[in-house]
Design a protein around this motif. Structure first.
Motif, PDB file in Angstrom:
ATOM      1  N   LYS A   1      -6.784  -2.165   0.224  1.00  0.00           N
ATOM      2  CA  LYS A   1      -7.128  -1.616  -0.868  1.00  0.00           C
ATOM      3  C   LYS A   1      -6.567   0.022  -0.753  1.00  0.00           C
ATOM      4  N   GLN A   2      -6.078   0.538  -1.847  1.00  0.00           N
ATOM      5  CA  GLN A   2      -5.308   1.767  -2.031  1.00  0.00           C
ATOM      6  C   GLN A   2      -5.541   2.171  -3.313  1.00  0.00           C
TER       7      GLN A   2
ATOM      8  N   PRO B   1      -1.408   5.639 -14.268  1.00  0.00           N
ATOM      9  CA  PRO B   1      -2.913   6.278 -14.182  1.00  0.00           C
ATOM     10  C   PRO B   1      -3.479   5.964 -12.702  1.00  0.00           C
ATOM     11  N   PRO B   2      -4.214   6.872 -12.525  1.00  0.00           N
ATOM     12  CA  PRO B   2      -5.173   6.533 -11.196  1.00  0.00           C
ATOM     13  C   PRO B   2      -5.606   5.044 -11.242  1.00  0.00           C
ATOM     14  N   LEU B   3      -5.301   4.364 -10.300  1.00  0.00           N
ATOM     15  CA  LEU B   3      -5.830   2.917 -10.098  1.00  0.00           C
ATOM     16  C   LEU B   3      -6.239   2.523  -8.612  1.00  0.00           C
ATOM     17  N   ALA B   4      -7.044   1.474  -8.633  1.00  0.00           N
ATOM     18  CA  ALA B   4      -7.491   1.298  -7.308  1.00  0.00           C
ATOM     19  C   ALA B   4      -6.728  -0.304  -6.993  1.00  0.00           C
ATOM     20  N   TRP B   5      -5.876  -0.477  -6.035  1.00  0.00           N
ATOM     21  CA  TRP B   5      -5.233  -1.675  -5.953  1.00  0.00           C
ATOM     22  C   TRP B   5      -5.761  -2.609  -4.637  1.00  0.00           C
ATOM     23  N   VAL B   6      -5.897  -3.818  -4.849  1.00  0.00           N
ATOM     24  CA  VAL B   6      -6.365  -4.580  -3.719  1.00  0.00           C
ATOM     25  C   VAL B   6      -5.049  -5.716  -3.680  1.00  0.00           C
TER      26      VAL B   6
ATOM     27  N   MET C   1       0.894  -1.050   0.005  1.00  0.00           N
ATOM     28  CA  MET C   1       0.058   0.031  -0.006  1.00  0.00           C
ATOM     29  C   MET C   1       0.891   1.393   0.031  1.00  0.00           C
ATOM     30  N   ALA C   2       1.866   1.205   1.034  1.00  0.00           N
ATOM     31  CA  ALA C   2       2.696   2.485   0.826  1.00  0.00           C
ATOM     32  C   ALA C   2       3.507   2.663  -0.716  1.00  0.00           C
ATOM     33  N   LEU C   3       3.851   1.513  -1.035  1.00  0.00           N
ATOM     34  CA  LEU C   3       4.704   1.638  -2.236  1.00  0.00           C
ATOM     35  C   LEU C   3       3.576   2.432  -3.556  1.00  0.00           C
ATOM     36  N   VAL C   4       2.355   1.744  -3.582  1.00  0.00           N
ATOM     37  CA  VAL C   4       1.619   2.297  -4.522  1.00  0.00           C
ATOM     38  C   VAL C   4       1.216   3.631  -4.509  1.00  0.00           C
TER      39      VAL C   4
ATOM     40  N   ILE D   1     -15.215  -5.463   8.303  1.00  0.00           N
ATOM     41  CA  ILE D   1     -16.249  -6.172   7.588  1.00  0.00           C
ATOM     42  C   ILE D   1     -15.479  -7.372   7.374  1.00  0.00           C
ATOM     43  N   GLY D   2     -14.065  -7.435   7.198  1.00  0.00           N
ATOM     44  CA  GLY D   2     -13.519  -8.971   6.764  1.00  0.00           C
ATOM     45  C   GLY D   2     -13.089  -9.164   5.313  1.00  0.00           C
ATOM     46  N   PHE D   3     -13.629  -8.295   4.296  1.00  0.00           N
ATOM     47  CA  PHE D   3     -13.344  -8.575   3.174  1.00  0.00           C
ATOM     48  C   PHE D   3     -13.299  -7.112   2.446  1.00  0.00           C
ATOM     49  N   ILE D   4     -12.641  -7.021   1.205  1.00  0.00           N
ATOM     50  CA  ILE D   4     -12.931  -5.965   0.304  1.00  0.00           C
ATOM     51  C   ILE D   4     -13.371  -6.192  -0.861  1.00  0.00           C
ATOM     52  N   VAL D   5     -14.181  -5.319  -1.394  1.00  0.00           N
ATOM     53  CA  VAL D   5     -14.897  -5.452  -2.784  1.00  0.00           C
ATOM     54  C   VAL D   5     -14.425  -4.203  -3.713  1.00  0.00           C
ATOM     55  N   SER D   6     -13.978  -4.457  -4.853  1.00  0.00           N
ATOM     56  CA  SER D   6     -13.861  -3.349  -5.793  1.00  0.00           C
ATOM     57  C   SER D   6     -14.715  -3.616  -6.902  1.00  0.00           C
TER      58      SER D   6
END
Length: 108
Positions: free
Chosen positions: A35-36, A20-25, A11-14, A80-85
């Motif tokens: 998620k970052q 381009p703008p991205l959402a990383w999981v 997360m710190a790296l990205v 919540i225990g999970f990440i959704v993108s």
């Protein structure tokens, strides 16, 4: 190729990625998830939404630089225990403006 030992390092790296703008999981072997958002977003003056044309020759309309990667939204091990993108809005309501268009109701 960069090797990160865990989700927090990734997360710190990205956060520093410019385009381009991205959402990383991310997930790691210790069962942490994150998620970052990354990218370069202009820091506009308070009166500028990005939706209207402004006289660029007036200094008060100039960008103030770019939003710091540390101010971009992210979440680590959410309760919540999970990440959704799924194309949802990726910004905090109290954070910097990262989009120039009003959000559609389905993105809230």
């Amino acid at each position: 190729i960069v090797d990160c030992a865990n989700v927090e390092q990734a997360m710190a790296l990205v956060r520093g990625c410019a385009q381009p703008p991205l959402a990383w999981v991310f997930a790691d072997r210790e069962q942490h998830i994150g998620k970052q958002l990354s990218g370069r977003f202009p820091e506009r003056p308070p009166h500028a939404s990005g939706l209207t044309i402004l006289p660029a020759w007036e200094e008060r309309n100039h960008w103030r630089g770019f939003v710091s990667g540390d101010d971009l939204p992210g979440e680590y091990d959410p309760a919540i225990g999970f990440i959704v993108s799924a194309n949802e809005a990726l910004f905090r309501r109290s954070g910097p403006t990262l989009t120039t268009l009003p959000d559609r109701p389905y993105r809230r």
